[in-house]
Structure formats: structure tokens, C-alpha cells
Scaffold this motif. Structure first.
Motif, PDB file in Angstrom:
ATOM      1  N   GLY A 185       0.769  -1.240   0.000  1.00  0.00           N
ATOM      2  CA  GLY A 185       0.000   0.000   0.000  1.00  0.00           C
ATOM      3  C   GLY A 185       0.794   1.279   0.000  1.00  0.00           C
ATOM      4  N   LEU A 186       2.132   1.205   0.082  1.00  0.00           N
ATOM      5  CA  LEU A 186       2.943   2.416   0.064  1.00  0.00           C
ATOM      6  C   LEU A 186       3.211   2.853  -1.369  1.00  0.00           C
ATOM      7  N   ASP A 187       3.319   4.167  -1.598  1.00  0.00           N
ATOM      8  CA  ASP A 187       3.787   4.609  -2.902  1.00  0.00           C
ATOM      9  C   ASP A 187       5.309   4.468  -2.943  1.00  0.00           C
ATOM     10  N   LYS A 188       5.904   4.627  -4.138  1.00  0.00           N
ATOM     11  CA  LYS A 188       7.333   4.355  -4.288  1.00  0.00           C
ATOM     12  C   LYS A 188       8.185   5.283  -3.437  1.00  0.00           C
ATOM     13  N   ALA A 189       7.840   6.571  -3.393  1.00  0.00           N
ATOM     14  CA  ALA A 189       8.625   7.526  -2.609  1.00  0.00           C
ATOM     15  C   ALA A 189       8.622   7.170  -1.130  1.00  0.00           C
ATOM     16  N   SER A 190       7.453   6.788  -0.604  1.00  0.00           N
ATOM     17  CA  SER A 190       7.354   6.408   0.812  1.00  0.00           C
ATOM     18  C   SER A 190       8.122   5.130   1.090  1.00  0.00           C
ATOM     19  N   ALA A 191       8.096   4.189   0.134  1.00  0.00           N
ATOM     20  CA  ALA A 191       8.828   2.936   0.308  1.00  0.00           C
ATOM     21  C   ALA A 191      10.331   3.189   0.374  1.00  0.00           C
ATOM     22  N   ILE A 192      10.842   4.061  -0.518  1.00  0.00           N
ATOM     23  CA  ILE A 192      12.270   4.365  -0.525  1.00  0.00           C
ATOM     24  C   ILE A 192      12.670   5.057   0.774  1.00  0.00           C
ATOM     25  N   LYS A 193      11.851   5.976   1.246  1.00  0.00           N
ATOM     26  CA  LYS A 193      12.146   6.662   2.500  1.00  0.00           C
ATOM     27  C   LYS A 193      12.186   5.673   3.664  1.00  0.00           C
ATOM     28  N   MET A 194      11.237   4.767   3.733  1.00  0.00           N
ATOM     29  CA  MET A 194      11.187   3.822   4.853  1.00  0.00           C
ATOM     30  C   MET A 194      12.385   2.878   4.826  1.00  0.00           C
ATOM     31  N   ILE A 195      12.775   2.425   3.633  1.00  0.00           N
ATOM     32  CA  ILE A 195      13.936   1.545   3.527  1.00  0.00           C
ATOM     33  C   ILE A 195      15.201   2.282   3.965  1.00  0.00           C
ATOM     34  N   THR A 196      15.321   3.550   3.559  1.00  0.00           N
ATOM     35  CA  THR A 196      16.512   4.328   3.901  1.00  0.00           C
ATOM     36  C   THR A 196      16.598   4.583   5.397  1.00  0.00           C
ATOM     37  N   LEU A 197      15.513   5.009   6.010  1.00  0.00           N
ATOM     38  CA  LEU A 197      15.534   5.250   7.451  1.00  0.00           C
ATOM     39  C   LEU A 197      15.752   3.950   8.217  1.00  0.00           C
ATOM     40  N   GLY A 198      15.241   2.838   7.677  1.00  0.00           N
ATOM     41  CA  GLY A 198      15.504   1.545   8.295  1.00  0.00           C
ATOM     42  C   GLY A 198      16.967   1.138   8.189  1.00  0.00           C
ATOM     43  N   PHE A 199      17.638   1.582   7.134  1.00  0.00           N
ATOM     44  CA  PHE A 199      19.065   1.331   6.950  1.00  0.00           C
ATOM     45  C   PHE A 199      19.882   1.904   8.112  1.00  0.00           C
ATOM     46  N   PHE A 200      19.420   3.039   8.670  1.00  0.00           N
ATOM     47  CA  PHE A 200      20.127   3.668   9.794  1.00  0.00           C
ATOM     48  C   PHE A 200      19.848   2.983  11.135  1.00  0.00           C
ATOM     49  N   GLU A 201      18.810   2.188  11.210  1.00  0.00           N
ATOM     50  CA  GLU A 201      18.322   1.705  12.504  1.00  0.00           C
ATOM     51  C   GLU A 201      19.368   0.940  13.314  1.00  0.00           C
ATOM     52  N   PRO A 202      20.150   0.008  12.731  1.00  0.00           N
ATOM     53  CA  PRO A 202      21.153  -0.690  13.557  1.00  0.00           C
ATOM     54  C   PRO A 202      22.167   0.263  14.190  1.00  0.00           C
ATOM     55  N   ALA A 203      22.497   1.376  13.492  1.00  0.00           N
ATOM     56  CA  ALA A 203      23.433   2.351  14.071  1.00  0.00           C
ATOM     57  C   ALA A 203      22.764   3.150  15.172  1.00  0.00           C
ATOM     58  N   LEU A 204      21.530   3.616  14.924  1.00  0.00           N
ATOM     59  CA  LEU A 204      20.831   4.432  15.920  1.00  0.00           C
ATOM     60  C   LEU A 204      20.487   3.615  17.164  1.00  0.00           C
ATOM     61  N   ALA A 205      20.299   2.313  16.996  1.00  0.00           N
ATOM     62  CA  ALA A 205      19.975   1.463  18.143  1.00  0.00           C
ATOM     63  C   ALA A 205      21.126   1.390  19.146  1.00  0.00           C
ATOM     64  N   ARG A 206      22.315   1.818  18.732  1.00  0.00           N
ATOM     65  CA  ARG A 206      23.456   1.824  19.636  1.00  0.00           C
ATOM     66  C   ARG A 206      23.357   2.936  20.672  1.00  0.00           C
ATOM     67  N   LEU A 207      22.498   3.944  20.431  1.00  0.00           N
ATOM     68  CA  LEU A 207      22.288   5.003  21.413  1.00  0.00           C
ATOM     69  C   LEU A 207      21.470   4.452  22.573  1.00  0.00           C
ATOM     70  N   ASN A 208      22.038   4.497  23.755  1.00  0.00           N
ATOM     71  CA  ASN A 208      21.329   3.974  24.919  1.00  0.00           C
ATOM     72  C   ASN A 208      20.209   4.894  25.376  1.00  0.00           C
ATOM     73  N   ASP A 209      20.331   6.182  25.079  1.00  0.00           N
ATOM     74  CA  ASP A 209      19.328   7.164  25.494  1.00  0.00           C
ATOM     75  C   ASP A 209      18.220   7.217  24.448  1.00  0.00           C
ATOM     76  N   TRP A 210      17.013   6.787  24.814  1.00  0.00           N
ATOM     77  CA  TRP A 210      15.894   6.720  23.868  1.00  0.00           C
ATOM     78  C   TRP A 210      15.539   8.095  23.329  1.00  0.00           C
ATOM     79  N   GLY A 211      15.544   9.113  24.175  1.00  0.00           N
ATOM     80  CA  GLY A 211      15.205  10.455  23.744  1.00  0.00           C
ATOM     81  C   GLY A 211      16.193  10.996  22.719  1.00  0.00           C
ATOM     82  N   MET A 212      17.495  10.744  22.932  1.00  0.00           N
ATOM     83  CA  MET A 212      18.508  11.158  21.972  1.00  0.00           C
ATOM     84  C   MET A 212      18.299  10.445  20.642  1.00  0.00           C
ATOM     85  N   ARG A 213      18.070   9.154  20.711  1.00  0.00           N
ATOM     86  CA  ARG A 213      17.900   8.367  19.496  1.00  0.00           C
ATOM     87  C   ARG A 213      16.723   8.868  18.668  1.00  0.00           C
ATOM     88  N   GLU A 214      15.608   9.135  19.319  1.00  0.00           N
ATOM     89  CA  GLU A 214      14.432   9.604  18.591  1.00  0.00           C
ATOM     90  C   GLU A 214      14.640  11.023  18.053  1.00  0.00           C
TER      91      GLU A 214
END
Length: 275
Positions: A203-232
């Protein structure tokens, strides 16, 4: 000795700076025994400014460093980073995330030196490249002869979102002793068309799909931040940059009972090249 410090470093500029503006800055950090430093750097300068940064850290016995940097602004970023784990049980966790657009460029070199036994170090760099942006990330982990029973990890990954974007990753390991754990992972890739197709079928359009994949690409790095507020807060700035906005960094307020703790594992980190 024994200090516990949390620092947020923010780098901004006027929205229309003078042509040819250049900004150079340095960070020198010395951590005494049993001290802890959590440092978050957000670089959100105007895209016409050139930036140069040198960082050097020195960690004593049982000291701990957790440094996360987000590269969002600037015409070009030239960074040189060196972490020295000078005494046993010292620990350094260095994380770099970059979302580059237009003609932005990133040249980042990170060195991690294990100079004593039983030290722990990890460097993770994630770069997403849009338009005609370019990146070069070089990393070196060096375990000296005195660094027995040390644990080291180096990860450098770039994803190209445009045919005119270019990314290069150059990891390196120099192991001068045995009885250690050390590995590296590196890749430069394009978007997976099958992933895009799958998300569009949901149900996503192509632009939204590309954005979600890209932001998901960062997730393993951002998960290294122990502070939830900083990470978000960093995730929100990445989302803003995706839409062409650069705003000030605001840690997201933690609402008790609303935070779900999830663990995102790096599939490469447990596969050691040296044992």
C-alpha cells in the motif's frame, strides 16, 4: 576519575552565510579511570559551508566513551578521528550516520587503537547518498602487541539512492597479537528493487517505500544510542532532512510507559575474522 558526563554538541549556521565560509573545529577528550562520557554531535550547518573536524580521545582504565555523530548539513565534511584505549578495560563506541543530498560530500577517517589488554572498541558508519552526493569512509582498527583479549569491531556501509551518487568504504585491521576478537564489515549498495516492490504491494507509494527503507538502513546504528530520547531526536532530524528541512536538534521527551525497548542486532558483529 569516576566522572559521568552527558554532552550534546550542536553545529548550526546562518541560513544564508557568506560565500566560501569555512569552519574548522576540534575535540580533545581525556577520560580518567572509571569515567563515562556520552556525547551526541549533530552537524546541521547550511549546505554552502565547508567543515573540518579533528577528534582525539584517550581512555584510561575502565573508562567508557559513547559518541554518536549525525552529518546532515555542510557542502563538505572532512573528519579525522582517533581513539586510544590506553589502559585495560577501556571501552569506546563510536557511531556515525550521514544523510547526504545535492552535491554534499563526506570524507571520514576513523582510527581505533587498542594499546592495552582487555579493551573493547567498535566503530559503525552508515551513509545514505541522494542526488549527486559522495562519501569516502576509511577505518582502521589496530590492536597492539599489548592488546591481548581485546574485542574490536569496524562496520562501514553506504547505500546509493541515485545513479549519480558515489560511495567508497575502506576498512582495515592490523592485529599485532593473538587471543583477540576482531572483525570488520563493509558494503556499498543500491536500493533493492524487490524490497521496494514488496512495500508498494502493501500500500505504500514508491517515494514512501524508498524513504522507509533508507531510514531503516540507519536503525542498527541508531539502536546503539542507549538514550531513547537522543535516538528519537536524531531520527526526527533525519526525517526532516529527507524532506529538505534542517531544524534544531530536540531530544524527544520520554513518556513513561510509552517506550518499548527493542534490540536491533548487527548480523556481522558476531562473526570474528580473528580469534
Amino acid at each position: 576519575e569516576g566522572a559521568e558526563v552527558k554532552v550534546i554538541e550542536e553545529i548550526y549556521s546562518p541560513s544564508h552565510p557568506k560565500e566560501g565560509t569555512f569552519h574548522a573545529y576540534s575535540n580533545e577528550v581525556s577520560l580518567g579511570e572509571n569515567s563515562t562520557l556520552q556525547l551526541t554531535t549533530v552537524q546541521a550547518a547550511d549546505e554552502s559551508i565547508k567543515l573540518f573536524n579533528v577528534r582525539k580521545t584517550n581512555l584510561r582504565r575502565n573508562a567508557s566513551l559513547d559518541w554518536t555523530t549525525a552529518y546532515l548539513g555542510g557542502a563538505s565534511n572532512l573528519g579525522r578521528v582517533e581513539h586510544r584505549l590506553a589502559e585495560e578495560y577501556a571501552s569506546a563506541k563510536d557511531t556515525h550516520v550521514a544523510l547526504l543530498t545535492n552535491n554534499q560530500a563526506l570524507d571520514l577517517t576513523t582510527d581505533l587503537l587498542h594499546q592495552s589488554p582487555k579493551t573493547n572498541g567498535s566503530i559503525v558508519a552508515k551513509v545514505a547518498l541522494r542526488d549527486s552526493s559522495k562519501s569516502l569512509t576509511k577505518g582502521m582498527i589496530k590492536i597492539m602487541a599489548e592488546g591481548k583479549q581485546s574485542n574490536a569491531y569496524l562496520s562501514q556501509h553506504a547505500i546509493m539512492l541515485s545513479p549519480s551518487a558515489a560511495g567508497i568504504t575502506i576498512p582495515g585491521l592490523e592485529i599485532l597479537t593473538n587471543d583477540v576478537k576482531a572483525t570488520h564489515s563493509s558494503s556499498v549498495s543500491q536500493l533493492d528493487e524487490e524490497q521496494i516492490f514488496y512495500m508498494m504491494s502493501r500500500g505504500l507509494d514508491k517515494a514512501s517505500a524508498i524513504k522507509m527503507i533508507t531510514l531503516g538502513f540507519f536503525e542498527p546504528a541508531l539502536a546503539r544510542l542507549n538514550d531513547w530520547g537522543m535516538r528519537e531526536g536524531v531520527k526526527k532530524m533525519l526525517d526532516d532532512k529527507w524532506h529538505g528541512k534542517l531544524v534544531t536538534f530536540q531530544p524527544v521527551e520520554v513518556i513513561e510507559g510509552r517506550v518499548e525497548k527493542t534490540k536491533v542486532e548487527d548480523i556481522f558483529e558476531g562473526h570474528y575474522k580473528y580469534r
